[in-house]
Write a protein that holds these residues in place. Structure first.
Motif, short mmCIF file in Angstrom:
data_model
loop_
_atom_site.label_atom_id
_atom_site.label_comp_id
_atom_site.label_asym_id
_atom_site.label_seq_id
_atom_site.Cartn_x
_atom_site.Cartn_y
_atom_site.Cartn_z
N VAL A 1 -6.46 -19.06 -14.08
CA VAL A 1 -5.38 -18.11 -13.84
C VAL A 1 -5.62 -17.06 -13.14
N LEU A 2 -5.00 -16.54 -11.94
CA LEU A 2 -5.16 -15.73 -10.94
C LEU A 2 -4.03 -14.56 -11.44
N VAL A 3 -4.48 -13.41 -11.64
CA VAL A 3 -3.66 -12.33 -11.99
C VAL A 3 -3.56 -11.33 -11.04
N ALA A 4 -2.33 -10.86 -10.62
CA ALA A 4 -2.28 -9.93 -9.33
C ALA A 4 -1.40 -8.65 -9.93
N PRO A 5 -1.90 -7.67 -10.55
CA PRO A 5 -1.34 -6.37 -10.95
C PRO A 5 -0.84 -5.72 -9.86
N VAL A 6 0.21 -4.90 -10.12
CA VAL A 6 0.75 -4.10 -9.16
C VAL A 6 0.28 -2.77 -9.26
N VAL A 7 -0.39 -2.13 -8.45
CA VAL A 7 -1.05 -1.03 -8.34
C VAL A 7 -0.54 -0.01 -7.62
N THR A 8 0.71 -0.02 -7.10
CA THR A 8 1.14 0.68 -6.01
C THR A 8 2.67 1.25 -6.42
N PRO A 9 2.87 2.53 -6.65
CA PRO A 9 3.98 2.93 -6.93
C PRO A 9 5.02 2.52 -6.17
N GLY A 10 6.37 2.27 -6.83
CA GLY A 10 7.49 1.93 -6.15
C GLY A 10 7.65 0.36 -5.60
N ALA A 11 6.50 -0.38 -5.64
CA ALA A 11 6.46 -1.82 -5.21
C ALA A 11 7.26 -2.57 -6.13
N VAL A 12 7.92 -3.46 -5.29
CA VAL A 12 8.66 -4.60 -6.01
C VAL A 12 8.46 -5.94 -5.40
N THR A 13 7.34 -5.99 -4.55
CA THR A 13 6.74 -7.28 -4.33
C THR A 13 5.37 -7.14 -4.08
N ARG A 14 4.74 -8.29 -4.17
CA ARG A 14 3.21 -8.38 -4.12
C ARG A 14 2.49 -9.21 -3.22
N ARG A 15 1.78 -9.10 -2.32
CA ARG A 15 1.08 -9.91 -1.42
C ARG A 15 -0.25 -10.34 -2.04
N VAL A 16 -0.51 -11.81 -2.34
CA VAL A 16 -1.57 -12.12 -2.70
C VAL A 16 -2.18 -13.48 -1.97
N TYR A 17 -3.50 -13.25 -1.84
CA TYR A 17 -4.29 -14.27 -1.20
C TYR A 17 -4.52 -15.24 -2.37
N LEU A 18 -4.23 -16.60 -2.26
CA LEU A 18 -4.62 -17.72 -3.13
C LEU A 18 -5.74 -18.52 -2.69
N PRO A 19 -6.91 -18.58 -3.15
CA PRO A 19 -8.08 -19.18 -2.53
C PRO A 19 -8.03 -20.53 -2.50
N ARG A 20 -8.43 -20.81 -1.16
CA ARG A 20 -8.95 -22.50 -0.97
C ARG A 20 -9.63 -23.06 -2.08
N GLY A 21 -9.40 -24.45 -2.44
CA GLY A 21 -10.02 -25.01 -3.21
C GLY A 21 -9.19 -26.04 -4.13
N PRO A 22 -8.24 -25.27 -4.92
CA PRO A 22 -7.27 -26.34 -5.73
C PRO A 22 -6.08 -26.96 -4.62
N GLN A 23 -5.49 -27.88 -5.24
CA GLN A 23 -4.49 -28.60 -4.52
C GLN A 23 -3.32 -27.62 -4.13
N ALA A 24 -2.98 -26.89 -5.30
CA ALA A 24 -2.21 -25.46 -4.88
C ALA A 24 -2.40 -24.63 -6.21
N TRP A 25 -1.50 -23.63 -6.09
CA TRP A 25 -1.37 -22.74 -7.15
C TRP A 25 0.05 -22.52 -7.71
N ILE A 26 0.19 -22.55 -8.85
CA ILE A 26 1.52 -22.53 -9.37
C ILE A 26 2.15 -21.43 -10.16
N GLY A 27 3.43 -21.02 -9.88
CA GLY A 27 3.61 -19.55 -10.48
C GLY A 27 3.75 -19.90 -12.01
N PHE A 28 2.95 -18.96 -12.76
CA PHE A 28 3.08 -19.08 -14.34
C PHE A 28 4.54 -19.12 -14.66
N ALA A 29 5.50 -17.98 -14.26
CA ALA A 29 6.51 -17.96 -14.79
C ALA A 29 7.65 -18.98 -14.52
N ASP A 30 7.46 -19.41 -13.14
CA ASP A 30 8.83 -20.08 -12.81
C ASP A 30 8.34 -21.53 -12.20
#
Length: 705
Positions: free
Chosen positions: A622-651
């Motif tokens: 599980v990769l967690v990407a907390p929002v730590v910037t005031p006013g942010a409504v999007t989040r840029r995240v680097y998804l590490p190489r290795g797995p076939q893919a990364w799956i959004g937990f919610a959607d």
């Protein structure tokens, strides 16, 4: 300082070698194929003849383990070749050259890559004037350094100078502050060539680590540790990955305690509640409000206000004006499914009702000349610190914990304000009959305090798994306790940098960690910051909401009614993932794996994972990407190489590994990603209020879900 000088080979065998020096000898011993020990034994003997950290097979005796004890290690026979002026030691994991002129050791991995090397010009020093010793290592610009416990700022410590001297650090700077609460002289190194090793300096004396601040024209690039009047006794640990090195280090210091499952749930505390004049009524109302708001909660941590009279605190006493019927209150907490943890402190103010009795039993840290208790500042007064190397003090403590707290319905103690910030050079500890100066025992005191609390609980309820909490200590506390980053201050900067402090503790071998949710001191968090803080900490091993605000405000889930649903959603997410979190706790115990991890821990060959980041892994999946910037409504995240893919937990959306994505992150959202192909054990509360014991179902996250 004086160079230890040239070494003369005294002897060597299949387990190592010894070099004679002008003062004592330097010894190299092979304990395991990937674990070697280097010890300087001065001519007049060790300053610290006992250790409480090294526990390869079982806990150490209360009085410590002899420093020259090698029991519990395999001590394999290896190839040792005499060289001109030195020896070459070859194990399955390392090749080591140990030479006497100049006195220096170098380590190479099985692939022939250089791992570590002493500074070739001079590496070992001592100060006759101060008693300090130094160890210098050669340094390369591309090296990365991690560890040292609860350190602030970026994870890579290269270029910093840091101390392992525990202090009560209320209001510390979350990016630059140092030192904090722990004494943890373990350094994890990634070499410029991508190799990994760790060094643990087994000393209780304060240390200064320089990772490239200092430069001297005559010696090239170097790093060093300076140990204040202690022993130079270090363990070099090799591994093919950070995971291997950390696991071997944790085994060296006795492994990690698996706590009871209820400790993984959400917990609440606040100084203001127990400090209030009508504290029992306020806590009773808190229980009712939790039920009214349908807050999933497993524990309540009592602040020390139950023992206070005005601002002064008197451990193992009850203020009956504020708490007229504590047993009725603890029973109500139990009826609502909450376990109880009580704040306890190791200093008795000079008007404490038990002060004279403890003094008569020599239960305090004492002046080496007068034999009287050393009196120091503590909580709006002065008093004496209990000496947990004195059996009488341990017995008094355990009896007080049992009689005044465990018998009242509490489950365990929260060992707090236990940094032992006494700077008097004459302060001395009993040392179980062999006196110890306090400057070589300061971190030992919180370790033994925590052990005393842990063992008292185990005796009081032998059918339950014991649990404890400590703020301070040294390697060994993880055998008994959970810990946290101490008295943080409410700010967006603290939210951001505390993430890294938690990861640094994890890389250091402290796995059961967390932070005061919402910020302990400072201003009241605004609604956005409060929600983001709860989200960022809801998947830490420890989730405790704690605060002490000047205006009396308390960080509670209903702090802002309009945001309460978002706060409760984050707490519910913790309970949904609690079975997965529990599995990680079991792996921490069984395999020495951190629960919280920087992404490079699981993906050490992905160079992009070494960039400073607000992201973290919860276990491998599980990769967690907390929002730590005031006013942010999007989040840029680097998804590490290795797995076939990364799956959004919610959607369930699939994202390509090895890419940076920008995902929606409105205030109600904590971005989570799951490694494709993973199966997570998740809790199913079936519409009921979540608990830490809900039924479990396995959920698959295949690519393209």
């Amino acid at each position: 300082m004086r160079d230890l000088g040239r070494g003369r080979l005294l002897d060597c065998d299949a387990h190592g070698a010894r070099f004679g020096l002008a003062d004592g000898e330097l010894q190299l011993r092979v304990l395991e194929h990937a674990l070697l020990r280097v010890t300087w034994r001065p001519g007049d003997g060790f300053r610290e003849p006992r250790t409480w950290a090294i526990a390869p097979t079982a806990d150490v005796p209360w009085e410590g383990r002899r420093r020259d004890d090698s029991s519990g290690f395999a001590c394999p026979a290896v190839a040792v070749l005499r060289l001109d002026g030195g020896v070459r030691v070859t194990t399955d994991a390392l090749q080591v050259e140990f030479r006497g002129d100049p006195l220096a050791i170098s380590w190479t991995d099985p692939r022939g890559r250089a791992l570590a090397a002493d500074r070739p010009t001079s590496a070992y020093f001592r100060s006759v004037r101060t008693g300090a010793v130094r160890h210098y290592l050669a340094r390369e610009r591309g090296e990365r350094y991690y560890g040292l416990g609860d350190k602030t700022g970026p994870l890579d410590l290269h270029g910093r100078r840091l101390r392992t001297l525990a202090l009560d650090s209320l209001g510390y700077d979350p990016e630059h502050g140092d030192p904090l609460y722990k004494h943890w002289p373990f350094v994890l190194t990634r070499t410029a060539q991508g190799g990994w090793y760790g060094i643990y300096y087994d000393t209780l004396a304060a240390c200064t680590f320089d990772f490239g601040c200092e430069h001297d024209n005559y010696h090239g690039l170097y790093r060093y540790v300076e140990i204040d009047d202690g022993d130079l006794d270090y363990y070099l640990i090799a591994g093919a990955s950070p995971a291997e090195v950390i696991a071997r280090f944790v085994r060296l210091i006795g492994g990690t305690h698996l706590p009871p499952r209820w400790t993984l749930g959400y917990a609440q505390t606040a100084m203001g509640l127990t400090d209030a004049p009508d504290a029992q009524a306020q806590l009773s109302a808190f229980i009712d409000r939790c039920a009214q708001e349908r807050v999933p909660i497993s524990a309540f941590h009592f602040g020390s206000g139950y023992s206070s009279r005005g601002p002064r605190r008197y451990v193992f006493t009850w203020n009956r004006d504020k708490f007229p019927d504590p047993r009725a209150l603890t029973a109500k907490f139990r009826q609502h499914g909450m376990r109880l943890v009580a704040n306890i402190k190791p200093c008795l103010l000079d008007d404490h009702p038990a002060y004279a009795a403890v003094r008569a039993q020599n239960g305090f840290v004492r002046d080496a000349v007068s034999g009287e208790p050393v009196i120091d500042q503590f909580w709006d007064g002065v008093g004496g610190y209990l000496d947990f190397t004195a059996p009488a003090a341990v017995a008094w403590w355990q009896q007080g914990l049992a009689d005044q707290l465990l018998d009242y319905g509490f489950d365990t103690g929260w060992n707090d304000n236990n940094e032992y910030g006494v700077m008097d050079d004459a302060a001395q500890c009993h040392g179980f009959g062999a006196a110890l100066p306090l400057h070589r025992a300061r971190p030992l005191q919180p370790l033994l305090m925590t052990r005393a609390s842990f063992e008292a609980q185990a005796r009081h309820r032998p059918d339950e798994v014991p649990f404890s909490v400590t703020r301070a200590g040294c390697p060994g506390i993880q055998r008994y306790a959970q810990t946290w980053s101490g008295d943080n201050t409410t700010s967006w900067a603290t939210l951001r940098w505390n993430i890294r402090t938690g990861l640094q503790m994890s890389l250091s071998g402290m796995f059961n960690v967390g932070h005061d949710v919402g910020g302990f001191a400072g201003p009241v968090p605004d609604p956005e910051l409060f929600v983001r803080w709860v989200q960022a900490c809801c998947l830490n091993p420890r989730m405790v909401m704690n605060s002490w605000k000047a205006d009396g405000t308390v960080n509670v889930p209903w702090l802002y009614p309009e945001q309460t649903p978002l706060v409760l959603a984050a707490i519910a997410l913790r309970y949904r993932l609690l079975p997965y979190l529990w599995r990680l706790f079991e792996r921490a115990r069984d395999h020495g794996e951190p629960i919280l991890r920087p992404t490079f821990y699981s993906f050490p060959d992905d160079e992009a994972c070494y960039a400073d980041s607000d992201d973290f892994l919860l276990g491998d999946d599980v990769l967690v990407a907390p929002v730590v910037t005031p006013g942010a409504v999007t989040r840029r995240v680097y998804l590490p190489r290795g797995p076939q893919a990364w799956i959004g937990f919610a959607d369930g959306q699939s994202y390509a590994a090895g890419t940076t994505v920008e995902v929606p992150a409105p205030l109600e959202c904590l971005p989570l990603f799951v490694r494709a192909g993973s199966v997570l054990p998740l809790a199913d509360s079936d519409g009921r209020l979540p608990t830490h014991d809900d039924p479990v179902r396995n959920v698959a996250f295949p690519a393209g879900r």
